[in-house]
Design a protein around this motif. Structure first.
Motif, PDB file in Angstrom:
ATOM      1  N   UNK A 174       0.836  -1.201   0.000  1.00  0.00           N
ATOM      2  CA  UNK A 174       0.000   0.000   0.000  1.00  0.00           C
ATOM      3  C   UNK A 174       0.868   1.248   0.000  1.00  0.00           C
ATOM      4  N   UNK A 175       1.958   1.221   0.804  1.00  0.00           N
ATOM      5  CA  UNK A 175       2.855   2.386   0.877  1.00  0.00           C
ATOM      6  C   UNK A 175       3.496   2.648  -0.480  1.00  0.00           C
ATOM      7  N   UNK A 176       3.937   1.569  -1.154  1.00  0.00           N
ATOM      8  CA  UNK A 176       4.541   1.717  -2.481  1.00  0.00           C
ATOM      9  C   UNK A 176       3.539   2.282  -3.491  1.00  0.00           C
ATOM     10  N   UNK A 177       2.287   1.841  -3.370  1.00  0.00           N
ATOM     11  CA  UNK A 177       1.242   2.332  -4.276  1.00  0.00           C
ATOM     12  C   UNK A 177       1.025   3.827  -4.088  1.00  0.00           C
ATOM     13  N   UNK A 178       0.995   4.277  -2.820  1.00  0.00           N
ATOM     14  CA  UNK A 178       0.801   5.704  -2.533  1.00  0.00           C
ATOM     15  C   UNK A 178       1.995   6.519  -3.025  1.00  0.00           C
ATOM     16  N   UNK A 179       3.203   5.978  -2.868  1.00  0.00           N
ATOM     17  CA  UNK A 179       4.391   6.674  -3.365  1.00  0.00           C
ATOM     18  C   UNK A 179       4.367   6.800  -4.883  1.00  0.00           C
ATOM     19  N   UNK A 180       3.911   5.738  -5.557  1.00  0.00           N
ATOM     20  CA  UNK A 180       3.835   5.764  -7.026  1.00  0.00           C
ATOM     21  C   UNK A 180       2.838   6.820  -7.494  1.00  0.00           C
ATOM     22  N   UNK A 181       1.726   6.940  -6.787  1.00  0.00           N
ATOM     23  CA  UNK A 181       0.714   7.945  -7.140  1.00  0.00           C
ATOM     24  C   UNK A 181       1.258   9.355  -6.925  1.00  0.00           C
ATOM     25  N   UNK A 182       1.997   9.525  -5.830  1.00  0.00           N
ATOM     26  CA  UNK A 182       2.574  10.838  -5.527  1.00  0.00           C
ATOM     27  C   UNK A 182       3.645  11.220  -6.535  1.00  0.00           C
ATOM     28  N   UNK A 183       4.388  10.218  -7.003  1.00  0.00           N
ATOM     29  CA  UNK A 183       5.468  10.475  -7.968  1.00  0.00           C
ATOM     30  C   UNK A 183       4.930  10.875  -9.340  1.00  0.00           C
ATOM     31  N   UNK A 184       3.694  10.493  -9.643  1.00  0.00           N
ATOM     32  CA  UNK A 184       3.065  10.835 -10.944  1.00  0.00           C
ATOM     33  C   UNK A 184       1.843  11.721 -10.704  1.00  0.00           C
ATOM     34  N   UNK A 185       2.074  12.872 -10.074  1.00  0.00           N
ATOM     35  CA  UNK A 185       0.980  13.723  -9.597  1.00  0.00           C
ATOM     36  C   UNK A 185       0.044  14.189 -10.713  1.00  0.00           C
ATOM     37  N   UNK A 186       0.627  14.651 -11.797  1.00  0.00           N
ATOM     38  CA  UNK A 186      -0.202  15.190 -12.884  1.00  0.00           C
ATOM     39  C   UNK A 186      -1.142  14.113 -13.428  1.00  0.00           C
ATOM     40  N   UNK A 187      -0.590  12.926 -13.724  1.00  0.00           N
ATOM     41  CA  UNK A 187      -1.419  11.842 -14.258  1.00  0.00           C
ATOM     42  C   UNK A 187      -2.444  11.388 -13.226  1.00  0.00           C
ATOM     43  N   UNK A 188      -2.037  11.373 -11.951  1.00  0.00           N
ATOM     44  CA  UNK A 188      -2.957  10.985 -10.873  1.00  0.00           C
ATOM     45  C   UNK A 188      -4.136  11.942 -10.807  1.00  0.00           C
ATOM     46  N   UNK A 189      -3.840  13.231 -10.895  1.00  0.00           N
ATOM     47  CA  UNK A 189      -4.903  14.247 -10.850  1.00  0.00           C
ATOM     48  C   UNK A 189      -5.836  14.109 -12.047  1.00  0.00           C
ATOM     49  N   UNK A 190      -5.265  13.875 -13.243  1.00  0.00           N
ATOM     50  CA  UNK A 190      -6.088  13.719 -14.445  1.00  0.00           C
ATOM     51  C   UNK A 190      -7.020  12.502 -14.333  1.00  0.00           C
ATOM     52  N   UNK A 191      -6.481  11.404 -13.812  1.00  0.00           N
ATOM     53  CA  UNK A 191      -7.300  10.196 -13.633  1.00  0.00           C
ATOM     54  C   UNK A 191      -8.419  10.468 -12.620  1.00  0.00           C
ATOM     55  N   UNK A 192      -8.064  11.152 -11.523  1.00  0.00           N
ATOM     56  CA  UNK A 192      -9.066  11.482 -10.496  1.00  0.00           C
ATOM     57  C   UNK A 192     -10.186  12.344 -11.063  1.00  0.00           C
ATOM     58  N   UNK A 193      -9.808  13.348 -11.839  1.00  0.00           N
ATOM     59  CA  UNK A 193     -10.818  14.241 -12.442  1.00  0.00           C
ATOM     60  C   UNK A 193     -11.752  13.442 -13.349  1.00  0.00           C
ATOM     61  N   UNK A 194     -11.169  12.566 -14.161  1.00  0.00           N
ATOM     62  CA  UNK A 194     -11.979  11.735 -15.057  1.00  0.00           C
ATOM     63  C   UNK A 194     -12.936  10.842 -14.279  1.00  0.00           C
ATOM     64  N   UNK A 195     -12.413  10.220 -13.217  1.00  0.00           N
ATOM     65  CA  UNK A 195     -13.252   9.348 -12.387  1.00  0.00           C
ATOM     66  C   UNK A 195     -14.354  10.130 -11.688  1.00  0.00           C
ATOM     67  N   UNK A 196     -13.987  11.251 -11.071  1.00  0.00           N
ATOM     68  CA  UNK A 196     -14.961  12.057 -10.317  1.00  0.00           C
ATOM     69  C   UNK A 196     -16.060  12.569 -11.229  1.00  0.00           C
ATOM     70  N   UNK A 197     -15.663  13.045 -12.418  1.00  0.00           N
ATOM     71  CA  UNK A 197     -16.659  13.559 -13.363  1.00  0.00           C
ATOM     72  C   UNK A 197     -17.656  12.461 -13.764  1.00  0.00           C
ATOM     73  N   UNK A 198     -17.132  11.282 -14.100  1.00  0.00           N
ATOM     74  CA  UNK A 198     -17.994  10.183 -14.538  1.00  0.00           C
ATOM     75  C   UNK A 198     -18.900   9.690 -13.404  1.00  0.00           C
TER      76      UNK A 198
END
Length: 360
Positions: free
Chosen positions: A2-26
């Motif tokens: 889980x810690x590694x997963x959170x670090x990976x998300x933090x390391x790719x912030x822009x893509x993470x935010x874009x995915x979140x926006x897409x998910x939240x909108x849908x």
């Protein structure tokens, strides 16, 4: 993991935010569409269930707005064994002042007590009772014009049902002249424990042009409810599919940019399954976060929609526990399906090629 997963998300912030926006909108779109359609169905169902075990309409009609039942049948229905009350209602709509459409209910006097008075009195002939939502927006608070007829406002009522609170109530005789019909529906109350099926058959035997159903059966089989539900499901599916496409596109770019990372993991002996599992875990975290965010956003939006003077109570939404659970599963599916295919493709590539980079 889980810690590694959170670090990976933090390391790719822009893509993470874009995915979140897409998910939240849908997810928010599905939440709002489904909850508003459920709210409309619930409001009209509650209106029908508010008084009567049996609903009588004209036979072979598609909607209650087109139904025309002879109100004189009330006298015969009142004589049937097991009947405690029989009433009639006309359902219509008309522009009022600047409002393009307002629900109009013509009712028999024995239904007036269903409307909780805030002030004034119940209407006599050529008078109307106005829902508080409509009353607050009226410029002239003494008289109101419905079609080509003018009525005096006798009082104001409050209802938890948006369709009623945003409408006007008048005597059925006045409504009959406006809409040129005797009654849209007859509502029958029966004794507790009365056999509803037998009673509906007795009522239908009084006139070949009517159809009698238990209130629950009528609500369950009402064509307009089925159309609303089907349309809602279709639009929800389209939102889900578009959201999924967006996630697949962004995840493909993100995973391609992480080829070196996957290559090193493969070279260190980490299995394909573990790499794919970590990617799915990352997406699942985003799916859960997007679901919670969408639930909060949807509840806030529904609150403002419900209390907006623009809609006068006609648009309302309900987020049931069943809908929330269904969309939680959809959120996870959208996130997982959007990531699993790019992850599998990347993890199967030869480690040497992956280590070389080839970033995009």
């Amino acid at each position: 993991m889980l810690i590694y997963a959170l670090k990976a998300l933090k390391a790719n912030r822009l893509k993470t935010i874009l995915i979140l926006i897409s998910l939240i909108f849908s997810i928010s779109s599905i939440f709002l569409i489904s909850s508003i359609s459920n709210g409309v169905i619930s409001m009209y169902s509650n209106l029908l269930k508010s008084d009567g075990n049996i609903i009588i309409t004209q036979a072979k009609i598609s909607d209650t707005f087109f139904s025309n039942v002879d109100i004189k049948l009330l006298e015969e229905i009142d004589k049937l064994k097991g009947v405690t009350k029989a009433s009639a209602i006309i359902v219509g709509a008309s522009p009022v002042e600047s409002l393009p459409i307002v629900a109009v209910y013509g009712v028999t006097k024995n239904r007036f007590l269903n409307y909780h008075l805030e002030k004034g009195s119940y209407p006599e002939i050529k008078e109307v009772l106005v829902g508080s939502s409509i009353y607050n927006s009226l410029k002239n608070k003494n008289t109101i014009q419905i079609a080509d007829k003018t009525f005096t406002i006798s009082g104001v009522f409050k209802s938890d049902i948006g369709f009623e609170n945003g409408g006007v109530v008048l005597n059925i005789k006045d409504a009959s002249k406006i809409f040129n019909k005797s009654a849209s529906m007859l509502m029958v109350n029966s004794n507790l424990g009365e056999n509803i099926n037998n009673l509906t058959k007795e009522i239908e035997s009084l006139n070949p042009d009517i159809e009698a159903k238990s209130t629950q059966s009528f609500v369950d089989n009402y064509n307009q409810f089925k159309i609303i539900k089907t349309s809602s499901n279709l639009i929800g599916f389209i939102s889900f599919f578009l959201g999924l496409l967006g996630i697949v596109s962004i995840m493909t770019i993100t995973i391609n940019q992480r080829k070196s990372e996957f290559g090193i993991k493969r070279a260190l002996g980490i299995s394909t399954k573990k790499i794919v599992f970590q990617t799915i875990l990352e997406s699942s975290i985003l799916g859960v976060f997007a679901f919670i965010t969408s639930l909060i956003i949807s509840n806030i939006a529904l609150y403002f929609i419900k209390n907006s003077e623009l809609f006068h109570g006609y648009v309302n939404g309900e987020i049931s526990s069943t809908l929330a659970f269904y969309l939680f599963i959809c959120s996870l599916l959208m996130a997982v399906l959007g990531s699993i295919i790019p992850a599998i493709n990347a993890s199967k590539t030869d480690p040497i090629i992956l280590i070389q980079g080839d970033k995009i």
